[in-house]
Design an enzyme around this catalytic site. Structure first.
Site, PDB file in Angstrom:
ATOM      1  CB  SER A 140     -33.799  42.678 -42.611  1.00 15.71           C
ATOM      2  OG  SER A 140     -34.448  43.387 -43.639  1.00 15.71           O
ATOM      3  CE1 TYR A 153     -29.073  44.646 -44.650  1.00 15.76           C
ATOM      4  CE2 TYR A 153     -31.244  44.228 -45.588  1.00 15.76           C
ATOM      5  CZ  TYR A 153     -30.446  44.725 -44.567  1.00 15.76           C
ATOM      6  OH  TYR A 153     -31.036  45.307 -43.459  1.00 15.76           O
TER       7      TYR A 153
HETATM    8  N1  LIG Z   1     -33.174  50.746 -41.565  1.00 16.92           N
HETATM    9  C1  LIG Z   1     -33.887  49.774 -42.047  1.00 16.92           C
HETATM   10  O1  LIG Z   1     -34.832  50.018 -42.800  1.00 16.92           O
HETATM   11  C2  LIG Z   1     -33.616  48.344 -41.650  1.00 16.92           C
HETATM   12  C3  LIG Z   1     -34.603  47.396 -41.924  1.00 16.92           C
HETATM   13  C4  LIG Z   1     -34.403  46.071 -41.520  1.00 16.92           C
HETATM   14  C5  LIG Z   1     -33.253  45.727 -40.833  1.00 16.92           C
HETATM   15  N2  LIG Z   1     -32.294  46.659 -40.583  1.00 16.92           N
HETATM   16  C6  LIG Z   1     -31.109  46.215 -39.826  1.00 16.92           C
HETATM   17  O2  LIG Z   1     -31.014  46.937 -38.623  1.00 16.92           O
HETATM   18  C7  LIG Z   1     -29.674  46.934 -38.171  1.00 16.92           C
HETATM   19  C8  LIG Z   1     -29.309  48.348 -37.735  1.00 16.92           C
HETATM   20  O3  LIG Z   1     -29.283  49.183 -38.881  1.00 16.92           O
HETATM   21  P1  LIG Z   1     -29.875  50.669 -38.888  1.00 16.92           P
HETATM   22  O4  LIG Z   1     -30.993  50.682 -39.836  1.00 16.92           O
HETATM   23  O5  LIG Z   1     -30.071  51.135 -37.520  1.00 16.92           O
HETATM   24  O6  LIG Z   1     -28.707  51.446 -39.664  1.00 16.92           O
HETATM   25  P2  LIG Z   1     -27.458  52.281 -39.188  1.00 16.92           P
HETATM   26  O7  LIG Z   1     -26.644  52.511 -40.401  1.00 16.92           O
HETATM   27  O8  LIG Z   1     -27.903  53.453 -38.401  1.00 16.92           O
HETATM   28  O9  LIG Z   1     -26.719  51.266 -38.216  1.00 16.92           O
HETATM   29  C9  LIG Z   1     -25.909  50.214 -38.653  1.00 16.92           C
HETATM   30  C10 LIG Z   1     -24.721  50.182 -37.747  1.00 16.92           C
HETATM   31  O10 LIG Z   1     -23.877  49.075 -38.050  1.00 16.92           O
HETATM   32  C11 LIG Z   1     -22.565  49.506 -37.963  1.00 16.92           C
HETATM   33  N3  LIG Z   1     -21.634  48.682 -38.716  1.00 16.92           N
HETATM   34  C12 LIG Z   1     -21.635  48.428 -40.038  1.00 16.92           C
HETATM   35  N4  LIG Z   1     -20.582  47.661 -40.355  1.00 16.92           N
HETATM   36  C13 LIG Z   1     -19.919  47.415 -39.200  1.00 16.92           C
HETATM   37  C14 LIG Z   1     -18.750  46.693 -38.867  1.00 16.92           C
HETATM   38  N5  LIG Z   1     -18.026  46.057 -39.797  1.00 16.92           N
HETATM   39  N6  LIG Z   1     -18.364  46.658 -37.573  1.00 16.92           N
HETATM   40  C15 LIG Z   1     -19.053  47.306 -36.623  1.00 16.92           C
HETATM   41  N7  LIG Z   1     -20.173  48.002 -36.877  1.00 16.92           N
HETATM   42  C16 LIG Z   1     -20.581  48.066 -38.152  1.00 16.92           C
HETATM   43  C17 LIG Z   1     -22.601  50.915 -38.532  1.00 16.92           C
HETATM   44  O11 LIG Z   1     -21.447  51.649 -38.178  1.00 16.92           O
HETATM   45  C18 LIG Z   1     -23.858  51.446 -37.871  1.00 16.92           C
HETATM   46  O12 LIG Z   1     -23.584  51.968 -36.589  1.00 16.92           O
HETATM   47  C19 LIG Z   1     -28.832  46.419 -39.329  1.00 16.92           C
HETATM   48  O13 LIG Z   1     -28.452  45.085 -39.070  1.00 16.92           O
HETATM   49  C20 LIG Z   1     -29.783  46.480 -40.510  1.00 16.92           C
HETATM   50  O14 LIG Z   1     -29.490  45.522 -41.469  1.00 16.92           O
HETATM   51  C21 LIG Z   1     -32.446  47.961 -40.993  1.00 16.92           C
END
Ligand SMILES: NC(=O)c1ccc[n+]([C@@H]2O[C@H](COP(=O)([O-])OP(=O)(O)OC[C@H]3O[C@@H](n4cnc5c(N)ncnc54)[C@H](O)[C@@H]3O)[C@@H](O)[C@H]2O)c1
Length: 251
Positions: A140, A153
């Site tokens: 991120s 985070y």
């Molecule tokens: N959305 C944003 O703005 C953003 C920005 C930078 C980075 N990210 C990163 O991108 C990645 C994907 O996130 P996203 O934005 O697609 O959100 P999202 O909530 O759609 O996906 C996150 C996924 O992680 C899974 N998860 C969480 N805890 C878990 C566990 N203990 N075991 C198994 N699965 C678990 C959730 O069930 C979900 O499917 C994450 O690592 C997040 O930190 C997101």
């Protein structure tokens, strides 16, 4: 017809039932990848198996050591080899340093950081054996800047980059290891993140407007970069954190 980029490549994708992980799974599938998908929600996992025939869904918690081992074992028992880890599962653990319960701090580090160590520990020997493997960590921009009430985070995302570099050095030249650093992307997680602000809707709109490109990223924007980084097109890229953020880090 163009080249099929991931023909017969066996890819584990975590966080596959939502957001970026789901878009990445779809993109890899379209390019011929054979997928082992991980998530916690079995119903959503089954729906994904139906949408992407031939893929295998393995329910589990990425913070659990044994579940990571199970995931690697399932890839090998189903497809007999392993080529790609795309590690997307993540959580926020919201709260200031003073307010965040210690249990939540530990859980966030387990899910965002230790999970990458766990699965890599089991997968690397096989990736080395099958030569040409690659690991892609979804980090991120929080690895580079702070956000209010996101200490666990930001700390965990920063540490994923250190782990990424470490693994890139230790396992070259057989294995390439890189990270994606997305800015604000329209997934359920950003709306959860916005709960740390007084007015969540405005916070998300502000995040979109704060980018140079004046919009949130889509999961598909990120999936395109993920596909590039795990494919042969990126065969000279390792040890790199690639930002995909609509330019927000430059504001
Ligand atoms: N959305 C944003 O703005 C953003 C920005 C930078 C980075 N990210 C990163 O991108 C990645 C994907 O996130 P996203 O934005 O697609 O959100 P999202 O909530 O759609 O996906 C996150 C996924 O992680 C899974 N998860 C969480 N805890 C878990 C566990 N203990 N075991 C198994 N699965 C678990 C959730 O069930 C979900 O499917 C994450 O690592 C997040 O930190 C997101």
């Amino acid at each position: 017809m163009g080249e099929i980029k991931l023909k017969d490549k066996v890819c584990i994708v975590t966080g596959a039932t939502s957001g970026m992980g789901k878009a990445i799974a779809r993109a890899f599938y379209k390019e011929g990848g054979r997928l082992v998908l991980s998530g916690r929600n079995e119903e959503r996992g089954q729906t994904l198996e139906e949408e992407l025939p031939g893929t295998v869904f393995v329910p589990g918690d990425v913070g659990n050591v044994e579940d990571n081992k199970k995931l690697v074992d399932k890839a090998l028992s189903t497809f007999g080899r392993l080529d790609v880890l795309s590690l997307n599962a993540g959580m926020l653990g919201l709260g200031s340093v003073v307010d965040l319960p210690i249990s939540e701090w530990k859980k966030t580090l387990d899910v965002n950081l230790s999970s990458i160590f766990y699965i890599s520990k089991y997968a690397i020997p096989q990736l080395k054996k099958d030569r040409g493997g690659t690991i892609l960590i979804n980090s991120s921009i929080a690895a580079f800047k702070s956000f209010p009430n996101h200490p666990a985070y930001c700390a965990s995302k920063g540490a994923t980059l250190a782990l990424m570099r470490q693994m890139a050095v230790e396992y070259a030249p057989e294995i390439r290891v890189n990270a994606l650093c997305p800015g604000p992307v329209d997934t359920p997680l950003i709306w959860d993140s916005a709960k740390a602000f007084e007015d969540p809707k405005t916070a998300v709109e502000n995040a979109a407007n704060a980018t140079l490109l004046k919009r949130l990223g889509t999961p598909e924007d990120v999936a395109k970069l993920a596909l590039f980084l795990i494919s042969e097109d990126a065969s000279w890229i390792t040890g790199t954190a690639m930002t995909i953020d609509g330019g927000i880090l430059n504001t």
